[in-house]
Motif scaffolding. Structure first.
Motif, PDB file in Angstrom:
ATOM      1  N   ASN A  13     -10.305   2.983   1.291  1.00  0.00           N
ATOM      2  CA  ASN A  13     -10.293   3.557   2.644  1.00  0.00           C
ATOM      3  C   ASN A  13     -10.797   5.010   2.660  1.00  0.00           C
ATOM      4  OD1 ASN A  13      -8.605   1.168   2.787  1.00  0.00           O
ATOM      5  ND2 ASN A  13      -8.101   1.849   4.844  1.00  0.00           N
ATOM      6  N   THR A  73      -5.122  -5.199  -6.381  1.00  0.00           N
ATOM      7  CA  THR A  73      -4.260  -5.326  -5.205  1.00  0.00           C
ATOM      8  C   THR A  73      -3.211  -4.219  -5.196  1.00  0.00           C
ATOM      9  OG1 THR A  73      -4.591  -7.716  -5.158  1.00  0.00           O
ATOM     10  CG2 THR A  73      -2.667  -6.859  -3.982  1.00  0.00           C
ATOM     11  N   ALA A  77      -2.998  -1.427  -2.204  1.00  0.00           N
ATOM     12  CA  ALA A  77      -1.774  -1.371  -1.398  1.00  0.00           C
ATOM     13  C   ALA A  77      -1.069  -0.029  -1.535  1.00  0.00           C
ATOM     14  CB  ALA A  77      -0.832  -2.503  -1.802  1.00  0.00           C
ATOM     15  N   ARG A  80      -3.224   2.661   0.353  1.00  0.00           N
ATOM     16  CA  ARG A  80      -3.111   2.437   1.805  1.00  0.00           C
ATOM     17  C   ARG A  80      -1.723   2.779   2.328  1.00  0.00           C
ATOM     18  NH1 ARG A  80      -6.405  -3.134   1.500  1.00  0.00           N
ATOM     19  NH2 ARG A  80      -8.478  -2.218   1.522  1.00  0.00           N
ATOM     20  N   THR A  81      -0.693   2.494   1.557  1.00  0.00           N
ATOM     21  CA  THR A  81       0.661   2.862   1.965  1.00  0.00           C
ATOM     22  C   THR A  81       0.785   4.377   2.064  1.00  0.00           C
ATOM     23  OG1 THR A  81       1.673   0.856   1.093  1.00  0.00           O
ATOM     24  CG2 THR A  81       3.102   2.782   1.304  1.00  0.00           C
ATOM     25  N   ARG A  84      -1.024   5.462   5.240  1.00  0.00           N
ATOM     26  CA  ARG A  84      -0.265   5.088   6.445  1.00  0.00           C
ATOM     27  C   ARG A  84       0.882   6.075   6.674  1.00  0.00           C
ATOM     28  NH1 ARG A  84      -0.202  -0.703   8.181  1.00  0.00           N
ATOM     29  NH2 ARG A  84      -2.053  -1.624   7.295  1.00  0.00           N
ATOM     30  N   ASP A 108       1.617  -0.991   3.400  1.00  0.00           N
ATOM     31  CA  ASP A 108       0.520  -1.948   3.435  1.00  0.00           C
ATOM     32  C   ASP A 108       1.059  -3.359   3.243  1.00  0.00           C
ATOM     33  OD1 ASP A 108      -2.550  -2.217   3.338  1.00  0.00           O
ATOM     34  OD2 ASP A 108      -1.872  -3.406   1.631  1.00  0.00           O
ATOM     35  N   GLU A 109       0.448  -4.327   3.901  1.00  0.00           N
ATOM     36  CA  GLU A 109       0.910  -5.716   3.849  1.00  0.00           C
ATOM     37  C   GLU A 109       0.937  -6.278   2.447  1.00  0.00           C
ATOM     38  OE1 GLU A 109      -1.896  -4.892   5.759  1.00  0.00           O
ATOM     39  OE2 GLU A 109      -0.763  -4.516   7.588  1.00  0.00           O
ATOM     40  N   GLN A 111       1.707  -4.645  -0.257  1.00  0.00           N
ATOM     41  CA  GLN A 111       2.723  -3.956  -1.063  1.00  0.00           C
ATOM     42  C   GLN A 111       3.973  -4.826  -1.164  1.00  0.00           C
ATOM     43  OE1 GLN A 111       1.893  -0.911  -2.289  1.00  0.00           O
ATOM     44  NE2 GLN A 111       3.773  -0.569  -3.383  1.00  0.00           N
TER      45      GLN A 111
END
Length: 112
Positions: A13, A73, A77, A80-81, A84, A108-109, A111
């Motif tokens: 990201n 992954t 995650a 991204r967490t 966020r 994050d989904e 995580q």
């Protein structure tokens, strides 16, 4: 410990990261908020990179040979967490999955 020390460097990201695993332990560092394109791997010492995770290689992969898709992954995650949590300006606790004030997803989904 599955193999020799290794490093992964890329971006999630728009935020650069470097994950280094050595002797069964890892550190995941990201570029600072004010310079998201800085490569944390080999960054000058005065650069304030941010360590977002560290632990044992059990977090990264399982079995031999290692499953690096789990590592990818985990990295995505975790970064991204972090992003966020930085994006939501309301006060929240570390374990909150959603912001209690606005409902923004803080985790994050992918995580666990």
């Amino acid at each position: 410990m599955a193999a020799a020390p290794w490093v992964l460097v890329d971006a999630v990201n728009g935020r650069r990261f470097a994950l280094r695993e050595r002797w069964g332990e890892y550190t995941l560092a990201i570029a600072p908020d004010d310079d998201p394109d800085l490569n944390p791997w080999g960054a000058p010492t005065e650069s304030a990179t941010i360590t977002v995770a560290s632990g044992t290689d059990d977090d990264l992969y399982g079995g031999t040979p290692p499953d690096y898709s789990k590592t990818a992954t985990f990295i995505a995650a975790t970064v991204r967490t972090y992003l966020r949590r930085q994006a939501c300006t309301h006060p929240h606790n570390y374990g909150d999955r959603y912001c209690p004030a606005c409902g923004w997803p803080l985790v994050d989904e992918a995580q666990p």
